[in-house]
Design a protein around this motif. Sequence first.
Motif, PDB file in Angstrom:
ATOM      1  N   LEU A   1      -1.549  -8.319  -1.538  1.00 21.63           N
ATOM      2  CA  LEU A   1      -1.938  -7.228  -1.301  1.00 21.63           C
ATOM      3  C   LEU A   1      -3.022  -7.061  -1.053  1.00 21.63           C
ATOM      4  O   LEU A   1      -3.526  -6.704  -0.281  1.00 21.63           O
ATOM      5  CB  LEU A   1      -2.016  -6.047  -2.716  1.00 21.63           C
ATOM      6  CG  LEU A   1      -2.182  -4.632  -2.496  1.00 21.63           C
ATOM      7  CD1 LEU A   1      -1.106  -4.149  -1.445  1.00 21.63           C
ATOM      8  CD2 LEU A   1      -1.843  -4.194  -3.798  1.00 21.63           C
TER       9      LEU A   1
ATOM     10  N   ILE B   1       5.300  -3.766  -2.526  1.00 20.75           N
ATOM     11  CA  ILE B   1       4.271  -2.512  -2.980  1.00 20.75           C
ATOM     12  C   ILE B   1       5.409  -1.147  -3.170  1.00 20.75           C
ATOM     13  O   ILE B   1       5.363  -0.568  -3.999  1.00 20.75           O
ATOM     14  CB  ILE B   1       3.377  -2.152  -1.814  1.00 20.75           C
ATOM     15  CG1 ILE B   1       2.495  -2.960  -1.933  1.00 20.75           C
ATOM     16  CG2 ILE B   1       2.909  -0.571  -1.992  1.00 20.75           C
ATOM     17  CD1 ILE B   1       1.800  -3.396  -0.724  1.00 20.75           C
ATOM     18  N   LYS B   2       6.521  -1.370  -2.544  1.00 22.28           N
ATOM     19  CA  LYS B   2       7.689   0.041  -2.987  1.00 22.28           C
ATOM     20  C   LYS B   2       8.543  -0.299  -4.176  1.00 22.28           C
ATOM     21  O   LYS B   2       9.188   0.954  -5.044  1.00 22.28           O
ATOM     22  CB  LYS B   2       8.388  -0.235  -1.731  1.00 22.28           C
ATOM     23  CG  LYS B   2       8.067  -0.184  -0.369  1.00 22.28           C
ATOM     24  CD  LYS B   2       9.445   0.164   0.355  1.00 22.28           C
ATOM     25  CE  LYS B   2       8.836   0.313   1.786  1.00 22.28           C
ATOM     26  NZ  LYS B   2       9.805   0.692   2.917  1.00 22.28           N
ATOM     27  N   HIS B   3       8.985  -1.059  -4.537  1.00 19.90           N
ATOM     28  CA  HIS B   3       9.036  -1.235  -6.140  1.00 19.90           C
ATOM     29  C   HIS B   3       8.307  -1.406  -7.186  1.00 19.90           C
ATOM     30  O   HIS B   3       8.714  -1.228  -8.800  1.00 19.90           O
ATOM     31  CB  HIS B   3       9.992  -2.317  -6.028  1.00 19.90           C
ATOM     32  CG  HIS B   3      10.720  -2.321  -4.816  1.00 19.90           C
ATOM     33  ND1 HIS B   3      12.281  -1.345  -4.457  1.00 19.90           N
ATOM     34  CD2 HIS B   3      11.572  -3.116  -4.190  1.00 19.90           C
ATOM     35  CE1 HIS B   3      12.440  -1.654  -3.946  1.00 19.90           C
ATOM     36  NE2 HIS B   3      12.479  -2.758  -3.102  1.00 19.90           N
ATOM     37  N   ASP B   4       7.004  -1.300  -6.648  1.00 22.37           N
ATOM     38  CA  ASP B   4       6.079  -1.963  -8.696  1.00 22.37           C
ATOM     39  C   ASP B   4       5.083  -0.983  -7.986  1.00 22.37           C
ATOM     40  O   ASP B   4       4.273  -0.437  -7.685  1.00 22.37           O
ATOM     41  CB  ASP B   4       5.827  -3.484  -8.392  1.00 22.37           C
ATOM     42  CG  ASP B   4       4.598  -3.399  -9.206  1.00 22.37           C
ATOM     43  OD1 ASP B   4       4.951  -2.923  -9.992  1.00 22.37           O
ATOM     44  OD2 ASP B   4       3.734  -4.390  -9.196  1.00 22.37           O
ATOM     45  N   GLU B   5       5.317  -0.267  -9.747  1.00 25.71           N
ATOM     46  CA  GLU B   5       4.330   0.897  -9.335  1.00 25.71           C
ATOM     47  C   GLU B   5       2.694   0.621  -9.780  1.00 25.71           C
ATOM     48  O   GLU B   5       1.829   1.166  -9.719  1.00 25.71           O
ATOM     49  CB  GLU B   5       4.401   1.864 -10.972  1.00 25.71           C
ATOM     50  CG  GLU B   5       5.612   2.900 -10.701  1.00 25.71           C
ATOM     51  CD  GLU B   5       6.206   3.563 -11.917  1.00 25.71           C
ATOM     52  OE1 GLU B   5       5.346   3.839 -13.086  1.00 25.71           O
ATOM     53  OE2 GLU B   5       7.332   4.102 -11.972  1.00 25.71           O
TER      54      GLU B   5
ATOM     55  N   GLN C   1       1.258  -0.331  -6.301  1.00 23.43           N
ATOM     56  CA  GLN C   1       0.716   1.217  -5.931  1.00 23.43           C
ATOM     57  C   GLN C   1      -0.572   1.324  -6.377  1.00 23.43           C
ATOM     58  O   GLN C   1      -0.646   1.740  -5.309  1.00 23.43           O
ATOM     59  CB  GLN C   1       2.065   2.151  -6.057  1.00 23.43           C
ATOM     60  CG  GLN C   1       3.532   2.233  -5.592  1.00 23.43           C
ATOM     61  CD  GLN C   1       5.210   2.530  -5.241  1.00 23.43           C
ATOM     62  OE1 GLN C   1       4.570   3.539  -6.396  1.00 23.43           O
ATOM     63  NE2 GLN C   1       6.125   2.368  -5.216  1.00 23.43           N
ATOM     64  N   ALA C   2      -0.208   1.399  -7.686  1.00 26.73           N
ATOM     65  CA  ALA C   2      -1.710   2.253  -8.122  1.00 26.73           C
ATOM     66  C   ALA C   2      -2.738   1.422  -7.774  1.00 26.73           C
ATOM     67  O   ALA C   2      -4.017   2.256  -7.139  1.00 26.73           O
ATOM     68  CB  ALA C   2      -1.905   1.672  -9.460  1.00 26.73           C
ATOM     69  N   LYS C   3      -2.569   0.581  -7.208  1.00 25.52           N
ATOM     70  CA  LYS C   3      -3.784  -1.013  -6.456  1.00 25.52           C
ATOM     71  C   LYS C   3      -4.116  -0.098  -5.322  1.00 25.52           C
ATOM     72  O   LYS C   3      -5.355  -0.038  -4.524  1.00 25.52           O
ATOM     73  CB  LYS C   3      -3.474  -2.402  -6.631  1.00 25.52           C
ATOM     74  CG  LYS C   3      -3.498  -2.687  -8.239  1.00 25.52           C
ATOM     75  CD  LYS C   3      -5.131  -3.435  -8.465  1.00 25.52           C
ATOM     76  CE  LYS C   3      -4.356  -3.871  -9.749  1.00 25.52           C
ATOM     77  NZ  LYS C   3      -6.089  -4.123 -10.163  1.00 25.52           N
ATOM     78  N   TRP C   4      -3.026   0.046  -4.555  1.00 27.01           N
ATOM     79  CA  TRP C   4      -2.762   0.246  -2.856  1.00 27.01           C
ATOM     80  C   TRP C   4      -3.741   1.468  -3.049  1.00 27.01           C
ATOM     81  O   TRP C   4      -4.720   1.812  -2.109  1.00 27.01           O
ATOM     82  CB  TRP C   4      -1.478   0.426  -3.001  1.00 27.01           C
ATOM     83  CG  TRP C   4      -1.477   0.829  -1.284  1.00 27.01           C
ATOM     84  CD1 TRP C   4      -1.295   2.294  -0.838  1.00 27.01           C
ATOM     85  CD2 TRP C   4      -1.119  -0.021   0.414  1.00 27.01           C
ATOM     86  NE1 TRP C   4      -1.579   2.341   0.513  1.00 27.01           N
ATOM     87  CE2 TRP C   4      -1.119   0.721   1.159  1.00 27.01           C
ATOM     88  CE3 TRP C   4      -0.722  -1.493   0.699  1.00 27.01           C
ATOM     89  CZ2 TRP C   4      -1.335   0.509   1.668  1.00 27.01           C
ATOM     90  CZ3 TRP C   4      -1.387  -1.644   1.376  1.00 27.01           C
ATOM     91  CH2 TRP C   4      -0.817  -0.748   2.605  1.00 27.01           C
ATOM     92  N   LYS C   5      -3.314   2.266  -3.779  1.00 22.76           N
ATOM     93  CA  LYS C   5      -4.385   3.752  -3.568  1.00 22.76           C
ATOM     94  C   LYS C   5      -5.339   3.873  -3.801  1.00 22.76           C
ATOM     95  O   LYS C   5      -6.657   3.923  -3.321  1.00 22.76           O
ATOM     96  CB  LYS C   5      -4.016   4.713  -4.178  1.00 22.76           C
ATOM     97  CG  LYS C   5      -2.503   5.697  -4.293  1.00 22.76           C
ATOM     98  CD  LYS C   5      -1.872   6.189  -5.230  1.00 22.76           C
ATOM     99  CE  LYS C   5      -0.948   6.927  -5.112  1.00 22.76           C
ATOM    100  NZ  LYS C   5       0.216   7.746  -6.177  1.00 22.76           N
TER     101      LYS C   5
END
Length: 195
Positions: free
Chosen positions: A8, A25-29, A32-36
């Motif tokens: 990532l 990223i689409k399937h792991d919350e 997703q939090a790290k992405w944000k």
Amino acid sequence: MTQQQEKLSAFMDGEIEGNDIIDAIKHDEALQAKWKRYHVYRGAMRKEATVAPQLDITASVAAALENEPAIVAPKASRWRSIPVLGSVVPFAKQSGQFAVAASVAVAVILGVQQFNQPAPTEPFMTAPTAGPQGGLAPVSLEQTRAIPRNDMNEVLEKKRKINALIADHEQQIKLKQAQESSDVEDENESLPRPE
């Protein structure tokens, strides 16, 4: 750092390309939090105001408050229970002490001023106006008459009275402080003791 997080980070930096990280990223919350968070960090470093962090710390604060021990406040003074008198009574006590001290100071100042006044022996006289027309008369700061000091016994007696007033005032303050401290001790003794 896990392998997914490393991918990532590399994807965010533009080092790798791939659809597998986007699917992860689409399937792991967590990702997703790290992405944000990574976008918020990048926006902050670039001084971009488009990405605002959304922090929700209410749950952690609530948990910390539940684990906090309860603090018991001491018993309020009986004067504090009356809304108006609760703030007026201590103020009145202090004001009274200042008023007594100020009145003693005024009495001392007026007494000293009265002692240093010369006794009036003659009525006020006006300066003679005879002299050259339009001229100025010389001015002097010298005192032309001496102050009589033959009433020393009266001065000493007045000083003794003032000293006695001051000593009495100091004694009253000490008695009042002792009385207040004994009142506080009586209130503390009447409180129930924890066992």
